[in-house]
Design a protein around this motif. Structure first.
Motif, mmCIF file in Angstrom:
data_model
loop_
_atom_site.group_PDB
_atom_site.id
_atom_site.type_symbol
_atom_site.label_atom_id
_atom_site.label_comp_id
_atom_site.label_asym_id
_atom_site.label_seq_id
_atom_site.Cartn_x
_atom_site.Cartn_y
_atom_site.Cartn_z
ATOM 1 N N LEU A 1 2.520 16.872 -2.797
ATOM 2 C CA LEU A 1 2.696 15.417 -2.704
ATOM 3 C C LEU A 1 4.083 15.024 -2.186
ATOM 4 C CD1 LEU A 1 1.075 14.275 -6.075
ATOM 5 C CD2 LEU A 1 0.035 14.312 -3.805
ATOM 6 N N SER A 2 4.838 15.989 -1.695
ATOM 7 C CA SER A 2 6.205 15.668 -1.259
ATOM 8 C C SER A 2 6.212 14.709 -0.078
ATOM 9 C CB SER A 2 6.955 16.946 -0.891
ATOM 10 O OG SER A 2 6.276 17.639 0.155
ATOM 11 N N SER A 3 5.152 14.746 0.760
ATOM 12 C CA SER A 3 5.122 13.849 1.917
ATOM 13 C C SER A 3 4.899 12.399 1.530
ATOM 14 C CB SER A 3 4.018 14.293 2.892
ATOM 15 O OG SER A 3 2.752 14.254 2.260
ATOM 16 N N PHE A 4 4.465 12.143 0.277
ATOM 17 C CA PHE A 4 4.243 10.773 -0.179
ATOM 18 C C PHE A 4 5.492 10.155 -0.794
ATOM 19 C CE2 PHE A 4 0.101 12.715 -0.071
ATOM 20 C CZ PHE A 4 -0.718 11.723 0.438
ATOM 21 N N ALA A 5 6.509 10.985 -1.033
ATOM 22 C CA ALA A 5 7.748 10.476 -1.622
ATOM 23 C C ALA A 5 8.598 9.811 -0.553
ATOM 24 C CB ALA A 5 8.518 11.615 -2.287
ATOM 25 N N LEU A 6 9.415 8.852 -0.955
ATOM 26 C CA LEU A 6 10.294 8.150 -0.025
ATOM 27 C C LEU A 6 11.443 9.078 0.359
ATOM 28 C CD1 LEU A 6 10.830 5.356 1.298
ATOM 29 C CD2 LEU A 6 12.385 4.905 -0.596
ATOM 30 N N LYS A 7 11.571 9.336 1.651
ATOM 31 C CA LYS A 7 12.614 10.226 2.133
ATOM 32 C C LYS A 7 13.886 9.430 2.410
ATOM 33 C CE LYS A 7 9.264 13.363 4.265
ATOM 34 N NZ LYS A 7 8.787 13.970 5.512
ATOM 35 N N GLU A 8 14.996 10.008 2.028
ATOM 36 C CA GLU A 8 16.286 9.356 2.219
ATOM 37 C C GLU A 8 16.921 9.891 3.500
ATOM 38 O OE1 GLU A 8 17.533 6.972 0.447
ATOM 39 O OE2 GLU A 8 16.022 6.956 -1.131
ATOM 40 N N ASN A 9 16.829 9.107 4.599
ATOM 41 C CA ASN A 9 17.440 9.509 5.859
ATOM 42 C C ASN A 9 18.928 9.188 5.851
ATOM 43 O OD1 ASN A 9 15.238 10.454 7.772
ATOM 44 N ND2 ASN A 9 14.358 8.553 7.009
ATOM 45 N N ASP A 10 19.657 9.902 6.669
ATOM 46 C CA ASP A 10 21.100 9.729 6.747
ATOM 47 C C ASP A 10 21.429 8.369 7.363
ATOM 48 O OD1 ASP A 10 23.765 10.031 6.770
ATOM 49 O OD2 ASP A 10 23.817 11.781 8.085
ATOM 50 N N GLU A 11 22.350 7.640 6.745
ATOM 51 C CA GLU A 11 22.739 6.327 7.252
ATOM 52 C C GLU A 11 23.475 6.418 8.578
ATOM 53 O OE1 GLU A 11 24.971 4.434 4.231
ATOM 54 O OE2 GLU A 11 23.264 4.134 2.878
ATOM 55 N N GLU A 12 24.053 7.588 8.875
ATOM 56 C CA GLU A 12 24.784 7.741 10.128
ATOM 57 C C GLU A 12 23.888 7.541 11.335
ATOM 58 O OE1 GLU A 12 28.019 8.091 10.570
ATOM 59 O OE2 GLU A 12 28.260 7.895 8.406
ATOM 60 N N PHE A 13 22.573 7.737 11.151
ATOM 61 C CA PHE A 13 21.628 7.560 12.249
ATOM 62 C C PHE A 13 21.610 6.114 12.739
ATOM 63 C CE2 PHE A 13 17.264 6.785 13.792
ATOM 64 C CZ PHE A 13 17.229 7.703 14.810
ATOM 65 N N PHE A 14 21.882 5.146 11.821
ATOM 66 C CA PHE A 14 21.843 3.734 12.169
ATOM 67 C C PHE A 14 23.239 3.120 12.261
ATOM 68 C CE2 PHE A 14 17.932 4.788 9.924
ATOM 69 C CZ PHE A 14 16.978 4.294 10.793
ATOM 70 N N ALA A 15 24.270 3.945 12.133
ATOM 71 C CA ALA A 15 25.637 3.425 12.145
ATOM 72 C C ALA A 15 26.047 2.902 13.511
ATOM 73 C CB ALA A 15 26.618 4.515 11.695
ATOM 74 N N SER A 16 25.327 3.296 14.574
ATOM 75 C CA SER A 16 25.663 2.832 15.922
ATOM 76 C C SER A 16 25.131 1.442 16.227
ATOM 77 C CB SER A 16 25.115 3.825 16.966
ATOM 78 O OG SER A 16 23.704 3.950 16.843
ATOM 79 N N SER A 17 24.381 0.858 15.295
ATOM 80 C CA SER A 17 23.866 -0.495 15.495
ATOM 81 C C SER A 17 25.004 -1.508 15.435
ATOM 82 C CB SER A 17 22.814 -0.823 14.433
ATOM 83 O OG SER A 17 22.420 -2.178 14.508
ATOM 84 N N GLN A 18 24.946 -2.529 16.313
ATOM 85 C CA GLN A 18 26.010 -3.533 16.340
ATOM 86 C C GLN A 18 26.108 -4.287 15.029
ATOM 87 O OE1 GLN A 18 23.525 -3.328 18.511
ATOM 88 N NE2 GLN A 18 24.358 -3.021 20.561
ATOM 89 N N GLY B 1 0.778 -1.230 0.000
ATOM 90 C CA GLY B 1 0.000 0.000 0.000
ATOM 91 C C GLY B 1 0.807 1.275 0.000
ATOM 92 N N LYS B 2 2.129 1.180 -0.138
ATOM 93 C CA LYS B 2 2.969 2.380 -0.129
ATOM 94 C C LYS B 2 3.257 2.895 -1.538
ATOM 95 C CE LYS B 2 3.473 2.580 4.339
ATOM 96 N NZ LYS B 2 4.751 2.401 5.025
ATOM 97 N N GLY B 3 2.860 2.154 -2.551
ATOM 98 C CA GLY B 3 3.138 2.589 -3.917
ATOM 99 C C GLY B 3 4.616 2.691 -4.213
ATOM 100 N N LEU B 4 5.413 1.767 -3.679
ATOM 101 C CA LEU B 4 6.863 1.827 -3.856
ATOM 102 C C LEU B 4 7.249 1.520 -5.297
ATOM 103 C CD1 LEU B 4 7.932 -0.095 -0.617
ATOM 104 C CD2 LEU B 4 7.901 2.373 -0.980
ATOM 105 N N GLU B 5 8.223 2.231 -5.783
ATOM 106 C CA GLU B 5 8.712 1.993 -7.134
ATOM 107 C C GLU B 5 9.489 0.691 -7.178
ATOM 108 O OE1 GLU B 5 10.874 5.369 -8.441
ATOM 109 O OE2 GLU B 5 9.267 6.793 -8.008
ATOM 110 N N ILE B 6 9.616 0.136 -8.365
ATOM 111 C CA ILE B 6 10.232 -1.176 -8.521
ATOM 112 C C ILE B 6 11.691 -1.153 -8.094
ATOM 113 C CG2 ILE B 6 10.817 -0.732 -10.932
ATOM 114 C CD1 ILE B 6 9.758 -4.098 -9.354
ATOM 115 N N HIS B 7 12.398 -0.050 -8.323
ATOM 116 C CA HIS B 7 13.815 -0.018 -7.945
ATOM 117 C C HIS B 7 13.984 0.009 -6.432
ATOM 118 C CE1 HIS B 7 13.091 4.358 -7.615
ATOM 119 N NE2 HIS B 7 14.143 4.357 -6.818
#
Length: 478
Positions: free
Chosen positions: A244-261, A41-47
């Motif tokens: 419609l910008s809120s419906f687009a997939l936002k690219e968050n910074d990977e550094e936010f999850f870099a602290s994961s083991q 239901g998110k309408g994600l593009e194939i890529h």
């Protein structure tokens, strides 16, 4: 000898590649099923979907590789045993250990590759996968305004379309509520007909409304019309544009999850473990120092040295006045409560720091154990296949699932015990490997001495003898 080795390797590589991709597919389907609610239901593009599956497959490879080695080695030696090729090679002077030698070398190389992959590639795959999962989870459902349904996908806007024609552009009986002032349904636009389409760049949804009216009864005390809050206007044609910008997939910074083991290589994990050990030691020292400071404060500021001397008697507070005794009681109670709270919070702080330390240690050892599993599963599959002498996919698949489930359960139990600190990280994570090593040695020994301990024919003959003896006993009694 070289011809025999080439033949064995050829028989091994084919099932290995096939079972590897089958294992990746099965694990990937299980992983996708876990996140199906976030994807639908998110309408994600194939890529985006392809990236999701690519990163997921990359993070699952260290589970698929040991599984495929176990199944491929079972199938290879099972097929050779069933076709009596193992017997023919033995008669030519090639022992089981020599037959296993080229595949053992391949398994060692695959183990080294799996270790490099677990250290360098999987952390990056996990990092990108977690970032992508978070982006997908935060994305709004795809724009889908249905007839007769109030749609509130836009911020502070609710739209209802009475009827939408087959071209999905022509609309009738349109209601648009504006809740941006947060006063309820006080601002409304109605139109008998209109059209709805996206702009060419896909950033806006454009409504062209015909034959309608605008209704606004919101109250704004700063406005001149505050005494007459109701505003009503008709229109022949009106344009409304929605972002419609809120419906687009936002690219968050990977550094936010870099602290994961799971997103750290061995070098970073080693630094984190050393840092966490220092932090745990400092936290424990702070607890001890807190006790010392509390007792020092009580002995030097609450009661002076002269007043401490009578306390050595049987009733230490009796020589003091009632006011002084009450003061000492109050200070003592306050000091005890302060120490208790300090210990409570310090204990929680040490507990959570230890949990973080355990999680880093578990992930550190896990990179070694999953790589070693490639070698261990080969020394289970190859000798077991030569013993049972059953090829095909049926029996090897059953044995593979049984061993891998057993290994996975031991791994999960050990990691859980290690993560909670009930056992050391080494004992918990390596428990499954330490259990498999004796099994590998036992099966390899039985295969090299040509034991029939796991042979199906042996057990068939054994049970047939028992049945024959029971039948003879029954006949004698009659």
């Amino acid at each position: 000898m070289k011809i025999a080795y080439r033949y064995i390797i050829k028989n091994f590589v084919g099932p290995l590649v096939l079972t590897f991709f089958v294992a990746i597919f099965i694990l990937l389907m299980q992983f996708l099923w876990k996140y199906v609610d976030d994807l639908v239901g998110k309408g994600l593009e194939i890529h985006i979907l392809l990236k999701f599956m690519f990163y997921a497959a990359g993070s699952l490879m260290n589970m698929a590789l040991p599984l495929s080695i176990l199944l491929a080695s079972l199938m290879t030696f099972g097929n050779m045993g069933e076709r009596l090729e193992v017997v023919a090679m033995k008669s030519a002077g090639i022992s089981i250990s020599k037959m296993m030698a080229p595949l053992a070398i391949m398994s060692i190389l695959l183990t080294l590759f799996a270790f490099w992959y677990a250290d360098k590639v999987i952390p990056q795959a996990n990092l990108k996968l977690r970032t992508l999962i978070y982006n997908v989870q935060e994305q709004k459902p795809a724009l889908n305004i249905e007839s007769g349904v109030f749609y509130n996908g836009f911020d502070d806007i609710t739209i209802r379309i009475g009827h939408k024609k087959s071209d999905n552009a022509t609309i009738e009986d349109v209601l648009i509520y504006d809740h941006s002032r947060h006063q309820g349904n006080v601002t409304m636009t109605y139109a008998k007909s209109g059209t709805m389409k996206m702009t060419d760049d896909g950033k806006y949804l454009l409504f062209v409304l015909n034959d309608g009216f605008f209704w606004d009864e919101s109250v704004n005390m700063e406005s001149r019309s505050a005494s007459m809050p109701l505003n009503r206007a008709t229109f022949k044609e009106q344009y409304k544009r929605f972002d419609l910008s809120s419906f687009a997939l936002k690219e968050n910074d990977e550094e936010f999850f870099a602290s994961s083991q799971q997103a750290m290589p061995l070098s970073v994990l080693s630094e984190k473990i050393d840092t966490m050990k220092i932090m745990v030691d400092n936290a424990e020292k702070e607890v001890y120092q807190g006790f010392l400071n509390s007792f020092y404060y009580f002995s030097h500021f609450v009661v002076d040295k002269e007043e401490l001397k009578p306390m050595m008697q049987e009733d230490p507070l009796s020589p003091m006045s009632s006011i002084k005794r009450e003061e000492i009681y109050n200070y003592t109670r306050m000091n005890a409560e302060s120490v208790a709270n300090t210990v409570k919070f310090a204990k929680q702080d040490v507990f959570y720091k230890n949990l973080s330390l355990h999680s880093y240690q578990v992930e550190y050892h896990n990179k070694f154990t999953f790589s070693l599993a490639c070698l261990l599963f080969f020394f289970i599959g190859a000798p077991l296949g030569s013993i049972i002498r059953k090829g095909g996919i049926g029996i090897p698949l059953v044995i593979t699932v049984a061993f891998f489930t057993f290994y996975f359960m031991l791994t999960a139990i050990g990691k859980n015990l290690a993560s909670t600190g009930q056992v050391s990280a080494f004992a918990g994570v390596w428990m499954s490997s330490l259990v498999l090593i004796p099994i590998c040695i036992f099966l390899t020994y039985k295969a090299t001495v040509d034991s029939s301990v796991m042979s199906i024919e042996t057990y068939e003959k054994f049970f047939k003898k028992i049945i024959t003896k029971l039948q003879s006993i029954i006949k004698v009694k009659k």
